[in-house]
Write a protein that holds these residues in place. Structure first.
Motif, short mmCIF file in Angstrom:
data_model
loop_
_atom_site.label_atom_id
_atom_site.label_comp_id
_atom_site.label_asym_id
_atom_site.label_seq_id
_atom_site.Cartn_x
_atom_site.Cartn_y
_atom_site.Cartn_z
N VAL A 36 -9.61 -2.96 0.72
CA VAL A 36 -8.40 -2.54 0.01
C VAL A 36 -8.32 -1.01 0.05
CG1 VAL A 36 -7.23 -2.44 -2.24
CG2 VAL A 36 -8.47 -4.51 -1.57
N TYR A 44 -0.86 -0.19 -2.93
CA TYR A 44 -2.04 -0.72 -2.23
C TYR A 44 -1.69 -1.27 -0.85
CZ TYR A 44 -4.54 -0.44 -6.66
OH TYR A 44 -5.13 0.02 -7.79
N THR A 46 -3.98 -3.86 2.02
CA THR A 46 -5.23 -4.56 2.32
C THR A 46 -5.21 -4.96 3.79
OG1 THR A 46 -4.44 -6.83 2.04
CG2 THR A 46 -5.00 -5.61 0.01
N ALA A 96 -4.60 -7.45 -4.45
CA ALA A 96 -5.83 -6.63 -4.37
C ALA A 96 -6.71 -6.79 -5.61
CB ALA A 96 -5.44 -5.17 -4.19
#
Ligand code: LIP
Length: 271
Positions: A36, A44, A46, A96
């Motif tokens: 992440v 975020y 990932t 995440a």
């Protein structure tokens, strides 16, 4: 529409299949430790976002090599009137943090027309879909927005660091002052789908991207709801403010949020 109905039939069938499979791929990633990163404040990314988007584009490109793509992670690919707009994981912050409230969201534009949309929420076993003029469905059951008085209304208010905190807290205050209540669940796409399904009565966010919203906006309209002109002022590439709600709440929510007002263009310039 610049695309023949049979061509849209093919794309609708492909859309539903790839959205479902992308949801399953996202679910697989959700169940194992993944890398992440932060690409901005509380924004975020990932390894799953990239993988899922690549799978979707590869599948659709193999079937429709002449089509163009706009993805949250991969950006623009190709050009032309037939355009797929893709968010591989909407609600990445939730994803995440191990919160199952996330989805895959894919829309298809035929020229300037928003023609198809699908959203898969794999942790809930839900597949939402809509086609222009053909209605909106959740797991193949027709969706209808739910009307309510403003004092019974539940309005989701999305937040991101793309707008000042003060603008968001002022929005919350104005919504609460109407007698409505609010929530924030972290996925704009699912927030719009919930309005279409009649679970909530409105969704507003002061700035959001087209890949987060287009599929959900088509669902709200096909389920009998009202939405602002999100694609106006180049919303496709720059994003925009969004407001979607049950028709009976339009006036109260346009007044409380300021989104969808006639001088929306003016508002954008000053924000
Ligand atoms: C998210 C949206 C959410 C918004 C977040 C972010 P992502 O999309 O669904 O409504 O508030 O800032 O844009 O980044 O999870 O695809």
């Amino acid at each position: 529409m610049i695309i023949r109905s049979e061509e849209l039939d093919e794309r609708e069938e492909a859309l539903i299949a790839v959205t479902r499979d992308a949801g399953e791929l996202a679910r697989d990633f959700f169940s194992k430790p993944i890398e992440v990163k932060l690409k901005g404040k509380q924004d975020y990314i990932t390894e799953a976002d990239g993988e899922v988007e690549r799978m979707i584009v590869a599948r659709l490109k193999a079937r429709f090599p002449q089509d163009a793509f706009l993805g949250e992670e991969g950006g623009n690919q190709g050009s032309g009137p037939a355009l797929w707009v893709i968010d591989p994981i909407d609600g990445t912050a939730n994803f995440a943090h191990g919160i199952p409230h996330f989805c895959v969201s894919i829309a298809f534009m035929a020229g300037t027309e928003l023609a198809l949309g699908a959203i898969a929420a794999p942790m809930y076993g839900e597949l939402y879909r809509a086609r222009l003029g053909r209605g909106a469905f959740l797991n193949d059951r027709a969706m209808r927005v739910a009307d309510a008085g403003i004092k019974q209304a539940v309005v989701e208010l999305g937040w991101s660091s793309r707008r000042p905190v003060r603008a968001y807290t002022a929005l919350v205050e104005r919504i609460l002052a109407t007698g409505a209540t609010f929530l924030r669940a972290g996925s704009g796409a699912l927030g719009l789908a919930y309005v279409a399904a009649g679970r909530t009565h409105g969704y507003c966010e002061l700035h959001i991207n087209s890949w987060d919203t287009l599929a959900g906006l088509l669902m709200v309209r096909e389920a009998g709801g009202w939405t602002n002109d999100f694609l106006g002022s180049d919303g496709l590439t720059r994003g925009n403010a969004v407001l979607a709600c049950a028709p009976g709440l339009k006036e109260a929510l346009v007044a409380a949020t300021g989104v969808g007002q006639v001088n929306e263009k003016l508002e954008r310039r000053i924000s």
